[in-house]
Design an enzyme around this catalytic site. Sequence first.
Site, PDB file in Angstrom:
ATOM      1  N   ARG A 225       0.861  -1.182   0.000  1.00  0.00           N
ATOM      2  CA  ARG A 225       0.000   0.000   0.000  1.00  0.00           C
ATOM      3  C   ARG A 225       0.901   1.238   0.000  1.00  0.00           C
ATOM      4  NH1 ARG A 225      -3.597  -2.589  -1.767  1.00  0.00           N
ATOM      5  NH2 ARG A 225      -5.671  -2.928  -0.895  1.00  0.00           N
ATOM      6  N   HIS A 273      -1.316  -0.054  -9.927  1.00  0.00           N
ATOM      7  CA  HIS A 273      -2.056  -0.957  -9.037  1.00  0.00           C
ATOM      8  C   HIS A 273      -2.566  -2.183  -9.813  1.00  0.00           C
ATOM      9  CE1 HIS A 273      -4.440  -1.181  -5.027  1.00  0.00           C
ATOM     10  NE2 HIS A 273      -4.198  -2.401  -5.512  1.00  0.00           N
TER      11      HIS A 273
END
Length: 310
Positions: A225, A273
């Site tokens: 993250r 991502h």
Amino acid sequence: MTTILFASPTDWPAYAGPLPAALASAGIGARIVQPGEVAPEAVDYIVYAPSSSLQDFTPYTGAKAVLNLWAGVERITGNTTLTQPLCRMVDPGLTEGMVEWVTGHTLRHHLNLDRHIVNPSHVWDQTCTPLARERPVAMLGMGELGRACTRALTALNFPVTGWSRTPKDIPGIPVLHDEDGLEQVLRQAEIVVTLLPKTPETENLLDARRLGWLPRGAVILNPGRGPLIDDEALLAALDAGQVGHATLDVFRIEPLPAAHPFWSHPKVTVTPHIAADTRPSSASNVIAENIRRGEAGEPFLHQVDRARGY
Ligand code: NDP
Ligand code: OXD
């Protein structure tokens, strides 16, 4: 029994085939509906992506569980309207994807592939690269994904040292914990992989001080993250040569804003991502198994400890 799918518009066609098939093969007769098709109180299970429109779970008074389509749960753990068990996604297809992303980017840096791929001056550079066995890797996070990536990297002979919140006994792999362990792991790592969840404890874990523990020129791969790394500290460490390169898949704001310095930094690779998607074909089996368990009164798989944050 009714299962409602609260996800992105593309998820509905992606799950319309595999989810009913997985439920049928688990022996469950469930009707799968989209938002608005039934009254909220008639819903038994909520299959959920945190990016969907559902943020208030209060009307779902009959729901027995929320089954997250993502591995990461930081956008839902703090939702006080959610009172049902929350399960995160542990999907063999997602894990396979993460192993491929981490292995591919590790090998890129280990073999210094860029010097041959981008070689406009046709330099005949025969510099010998070390063997994998000579390239220590730190795996921050030894959960589902960290362990799978460790298995793949050790199969290629990389010496991997893990770091996790709680001690682990994994044959052949040292796993350290706490701040002292983190310092020890980072001080010897030429490649660092961050596969931790975002929690208050992991935010800005790689700050200026800890980046300073790395051997000069170490490479960072972050598919975990964005907030695990202090952006400003990373940019400063890249500019100073303390960090040799950062390959980043996740960011504080996504999509990464056009003006963000990561886009143009010569020592940063941005991937959007995409390290590891949930795969509807394999994830549907996980969802079906959890619904079967819910109906049989058995404990759910992969239930999130919301106080812990993952
Ligand atoms: P897990 O919950 O299985 O593992 C998390 C690991 O992090 C565990 O080893 C845990 O320690 C460790 N950890 C948590 N908090 C701390 C802490 N404070 N200090 C040290 N270690 C800590 O998660 P997964 O492996 O399935 O996924 C990891 C993350 O990867 C997800 O949360 C998500 O953010 C990210 N992800 C990214 C994707 C992408 O496409 N980029 C796709 C999927 C996931 P312990 O074992 O002791 O509990
Ligand atoms: C996830 C992700 O958490 O895609 O599953 O990042």
